[in-house]
Design a protein around this motif. Structure first.
Motif, PDB file in Angstrom:
ATOM      1  N   ALA A 190     -14.261  32.327  -2.399  1.00 38.84           N
ATOM      2  CA  ALA A 190     -14.433  33.768  -2.174  1.00 38.84           C
ATOM      3  C   ALA A 190     -13.105  34.402  -1.764  1.00 38.84           C
ATOM      4  O   ALA A 190     -12.252  33.762  -1.152  1.00 38.84           O
ATOM      5  N   GLN A 191     -12.958  35.669  -2.114  1.00 48.19           N
ATOM      6  CA  GLN A 191     -11.741  36.385  -1.752  1.00 48.19           C
ATOM      7  C   GLN A 191     -11.809  36.823  -0.295  1.00 48.19           C
ATOM      8  O   GLN A 191     -12.863  37.163   0.225  1.00 48.19           O
ATOM      9  N   TYR A 192     -10.670  36.799   0.342  1.00 43.75           N
ATOM     10  CA  TYR A 192     -10.571  37.272   1.726  1.00 43.75           C
ATOM     11  C   TYR A 192      -9.195  37.873   1.933  1.00 43.75           C
ATOM     12  O   TYR A 192      -8.273  37.679   1.124  1.00 43.75           O
ATOM     13  N   GLN A 193      -9.051  38.614   3.017  1.00 43.23           N
ATOM     14  CA  GLN A 193      -7.763  39.188   3.392  1.00 43.23           C
ATOM     15  C   GLN A 193      -7.318  38.588   4.711  1.00 43.23           C
ATOM     16  O   GLN A 193      -8.129  38.367   5.620  1.00 43.23           O
ATOM     17  N   ILE A 194      -6.043  38.320   4.819  1.00 42.85           N
ATOM     18  CA  ILE A 194      -5.481  37.825   6.073  1.00 42.85           C
ATOM     19  C   ILE A 194      -5.321  38.993   7.033  1.00 42.85           C
ATOM     20  O   ILE A 194      -4.887  40.080   6.660  1.00 42.85           O
ATOM     21  N   THR A 195      -5.694  38.781   8.273  1.00 43.56           N
ATOM     22  CA  THR A 195      -5.583  39.814   9.287  1.00 43.56           C
ATOM     23  C   THR A 195      -5.062  39.207  10.576  1.00 43.56           C
ATOM     24  O   THR A 195      -5.265  38.023  10.851  1.00 43.56           O
ATOM     25  N   PHE A 247     -18.717  40.388   2.056  1.00 44.16           N
ATOM     26  CA  PHE A 247     -19.794  39.675   1.375  1.00 44.16           C
ATOM     27  C   PHE A 247     -20.699  40.682   0.682  1.00 44.16           C
ATOM     28  O   PHE A 247     -21.462  41.394   1.328  1.00 44.16           O
ATOM     29  N   LEU A 248     -20.586  40.722  -0.649  1.00 47.96           N
ATOM     30  CA  LEU A 248     -21.411  41.623  -1.446  1.00 47.96           C
ATOM     31  C   LEU A 248     -22.710  40.932  -1.819  1.00 47.96           C
ATOM     32  O   LEU A 248     -22.734  39.731  -2.084  1.00 47.96           O
ATOM     33  N   PHE A 249     -23.786  41.697  -1.826  1.00 53.38           N
ATOM     34  CA  PHE A 249     -25.073  41.131  -2.217  1.00 53.38           C
ATOM     35  C   PHE A 249     -25.906  42.174  -2.927  1.00 53.38           C
ATOM     36  O   PHE A 249     -25.811  43.369  -2.657  1.00 53.38           O
ATOM     37  N   LYS A 250     -26.694  41.697  -3.882  1.00 50.40           N
ATOM     38  CA  LYS A 250     -27.614  42.569  -4.605  1.00 50.40           C
ATOM     39  C   LYS A 250     -28.926  42.663  -3.850  1.00 50.40           C
ATOM     40  O   LYS A 250     -29.265  41.802  -3.046  1.00 50.40           O
ATOM     41  N   ARG A 306     -24.900  47.271  -4.996  1.00 50.77           N
ATOM     42  CA  ARG A 306     -24.521  46.208  -4.075  1.00 50.77           C
ATOM     43  C   ARG A 306     -24.247  46.788  -2.696  1.00 50.77           C
ATOM     44  O   ARG A 306     -23.633  47.842  -2.570  1.00 50.77           O
ATOM     45  N   GLU A 307     -24.727  46.088  -1.702  1.00 48.79           N
ATOM     46  CA  GLU A 307     -24.372  46.381  -0.322  1.00 48.79           C
ATOM     47  C   GLU A 307     -23.284  45.398   0.081  1.00 48.79           C
ATOM     48  O   GLU A 307     -23.047  44.389  -0.591  1.00 48.79           O
ATOM     49  N   VAL A 308     -22.645  45.652   1.191  1.00 43.22           N
ATOM     50  CA  VAL A 308     -21.566  44.768   1.630  1.00 43.22           C
ATOM     51  C   VAL A 308     -21.632  44.583   3.139  1.00 43.22           C
ATOM     52  O   VAL A 308     -21.899  45.518   3.893  1.00 43.22           O
ATOM     53  N   ILE A 309     -21.458  43.350   3.566  1.00 41.60           N
ATOM     54  CA  ILE A 309     -21.325  43.019   4.986  1.00 41.60           C
ATOM     55  C   ILE A 309     -19.904  42.513   5.198  1.00 41.60           C
ATOM     56  O   ILE A 309     -19.445  41.597   4.498  1.00 41.60           O
ATOM     57  N   THR A 310     -19.205  43.114   6.130  1.00 41.46           N
ATOM     58  CA  THR A 310     -17.822  42.744   6.431  1.00 41.46           C
ATOM     59  C   THR A 310     -17.798  41.759   7.590  1.00 41.46           C
ATOM     60  O   THR A 310     -18.382  42.031   8.647  1.00 41.46           O
ATOM     61  N   ILE A 311     -17.152  40.618   7.391  1.00 39.06           N
ATOM     62  CA  ILE A 311     -17.154  39.565   8.397  1.00 39.06           C
ATOM     63  C   ILE A 311     -15.726  39.104   8.702  1.00 39.06           C
ATOM     64  O   ILE A 311     -14.981  38.695   7.804  1.00 39.06           O
ATOM     65  N   PRO A 366     -34.568  33.823  -5.955  1.00 36.24           N
ATOM     66  CA  PRO A 366     -33.397  34.514  -6.518  1.00 36.24           C
ATOM     67  C   PRO A 366     -32.171  34.408  -5.616  1.00 36.24           C
ATOM     68  O   PRO A 366     -32.263  34.282  -4.401  1.00 36.24           O
ATOM     69  N   GLN A 367     -31.014  34.487  -6.255  1.00 35.36           N
ATOM     70  CA  GLN A 367     -29.744  34.444  -5.533  1.00 35.36           C
ATOM     71  C   GLN A 367     -29.173  35.848  -5.466  1.00 35.36           C
ATOM     72  O   GLN A 367     -28.892  36.471  -6.490  1.00 35.36           O
ATOM     73  N   TYR A 368     -29.006  36.346  -4.251  1.00 38.24           N
ATOM     74  CA  TYR A 368     -28.530  37.703  -4.028  1.00 38.24           C
ATOM     75  C   TYR A 368     -27.055  37.739  -3.646  1.00 38.24           C
ATOM     76  O   TYR A 368     -26.379  38.745  -3.850  1.00 38.24           O
ATOM     77  N   PHE A 369     -26.549  36.659  -3.043  1.00 38.19           N
ATOM     78  CA  PHE A 369     -25.141  36.542  -2.669  1.00 38.19           C
ATOM     79  C   PHE A 369     -24.412  35.681  -3.696  1.00 38.19           C
ATOM     80  O   PHE A 369     -25.024  34.860  -4.393  1.00 38.19           O
ATOM     81  N   ASP A 370     -23.108  35.847  -3.770  1.00 33.74           N
ATOM     82  CA  ASP A 370     -22.285  35.068  -4.691  1.00 33.74           C
ATOM     83  C   ASP A 370     -21.759  33.814  -3.999  1.00 33.74           C
ATOM     84  O   ASP A 370     -20.928  33.907  -3.088  1.00 33.74           O
ATOM     85  N   TYR A 371     -22.236  32.656  -4.422  1.00 33.76           N
ATOM     86  CA  TYR A 371     -21.770  31.369  -3.913  1.00 33.76           C
ATOM     87  C   TYR A 371     -22.306  30.286  -4.830  1.00 33.76           C
ATOM     88  O   TYR A 371     -23.111  30.554  -5.729  1.00 33.76           O
ATOM     89  N   HIS A 372     -21.861  29.071  -4.623  1.00 35.22           N
ATOM     90  CA  HIS A 372     -22.330  27.951  -5.434  1.00 35.22           C
ATOM     91  C   HIS A 372     -23.568  27.344  -4.763  1.00 35.22           C
ATOM     92  O   HIS A 372     -23.449  26.654  -3.750  1.00 35.22           O
ATOM     93  N   ARG A 373     -24.739  27.588  -5.328  1.00 35.54           N
ATOM     94  CA  ARG A 373     -25.956  27.023  -4.760  1.00 35.54           C
ATOM     95  C   ARG A 373     -26.141  25.606  -5.327  1.00 35.54           C
ATOM     96  O   ARG A 373     -26.853  25.381  -6.292  1.00 35.54           O
TER      97      ARG A 373
END
Length: 309
Positions: free
Chosen positions: A16-21, A34-37, A79-84, A286-293
């Protein structure tokens, strides 16, 4: 010189993509979106999250889950998004600062059964940086996001604040609180909760908490205490991690094997007023988040029934 402890990195942060902070916390150096349908019945006319019209994770007459098999065509394009905010490579004692595949499996399950959590109180054990707690709080009346250690608790509070616009009551429905399973027991109980608070809990979520034998023992001690007095349902999401050992000369999963032993011991308890049952839930919803299930991801249900007398 002391040998440096091996560090681990979650597969989630590899793909997954992330930004350094550098503006959050000394042990947290990244932020992910984290985007999810959403299922169609979870989006209202103005495009915000609403509660589903009917529970999806219902059971049939035999107590088996009725699930909608993949692939599905009832997902919206919205898509909604949760920022973590989270860590990247961490020592084993700090793995709660990362997000793991089992957490995303639990998030899928939460979305899949959205109405089941409406007007309910949820206890999230080993919640880490709070992703599953935040998603739960979109639907539930009250969510306790729990873990141990000031670092992970502080980051969970930060993540709740960042995502408050998604949550019921502007995030006030989420309370971050410490539970150190090692300190829980028959004498101390769940030392950071009153008995009245524990009795009001309807569901318990625990994602990616099975990786260390001692912690697994403490986790099941904690679960045993929580399941007393008032009926509850526990959901556990885990990844069965395989390793090759010289002792076995084979590929094995010691943590998973110990989990199964603890689970059997829990349900084999003999108390006249308490019945504990368990089952494995198929992960073909169903898979709503993007990851390898991957096939090693599993979801388990534990229920308690309390009898008077």
């Amino acid at each position: 010189m002391a040998e440096e402890e091996t560090k681990v990195l979650s597969d989630v942060h590899i793909y997954a993509q992330y930004q350094i902070t550098d503006n959050c916390h000394v042990k947290v150096n990244a932020v992910s979106r984290f985007l999810f349908k959403l299922p169609e019945n979870d989006v209202d006319d103005v495009g915000v999250i609403s509660k589903g019209k009917e529970p999806i994770n219902c059971k049939d007459a035999d107590g088996d889950f009725i699930v909608r098999r993949k692939p599905v065509d009832n997902l919206t394009d919205q898509r909604e998004v949760i920022t973590i905010y989270h860590g990247l490579e961490t020592e084993l004692k700090d793995v709660g600062l990362q997000v793991w595949n089992g957490c995303l499996l639990m998030c899928d399950f939460i979305l899949h059964g959205n109405l089941s959590w409406k007007n309910q109180t949820i206890l999230d054990l080993g919640a880490g940086v709070g992703l599953t707690s935040i998603l739960s709080a979109i639907f539930a009346d009250k969510v306790y996001s729990t873990d141990t250690g000031n670092d992970v608790l502080d980051i969970a509070r930060t993540n709740v604040e960042v995502n408050a616009h998604l949550l019921r009551n502007g995030g006030h429905s989420v309370e971050v609180r410490e539970i150190d399973w090692i300190k829980c027991g028959k004498e101390n109980g769940i030392y950071t909760f009153t008995s009245e608070e524990l009795e009001k809990i309807n569901f318990v979520f625990a994602a990616e908490v099975i990786y260390d034998i001692d912690l697994t023992e403490a986790f099941f001690t904690t679960i045993e205490i929580i399941l007393q007095k008032v009926p509850k349902t526990v959901y556990i999401a885990l990844e069965k991690r395989l390793v090759f050992t010289l002792e076995d000369l084979d590929v094995v999963s010691p943590a998973y094997s110990h989990f199964k032993q603890c689970l059997k011991r829990l349900v084999d308890r003999h108390e006249s007023n308490l019945l504990i049952e368990h089952s494995q839930i198929p992960c073909d919803f169903p898979q709503y988040f993007d990851y390898h299930r991957v096939k090693e991801l599993e979801l388990w249900e534990i229920t308690s029934k309390v009898f008077s007398g």
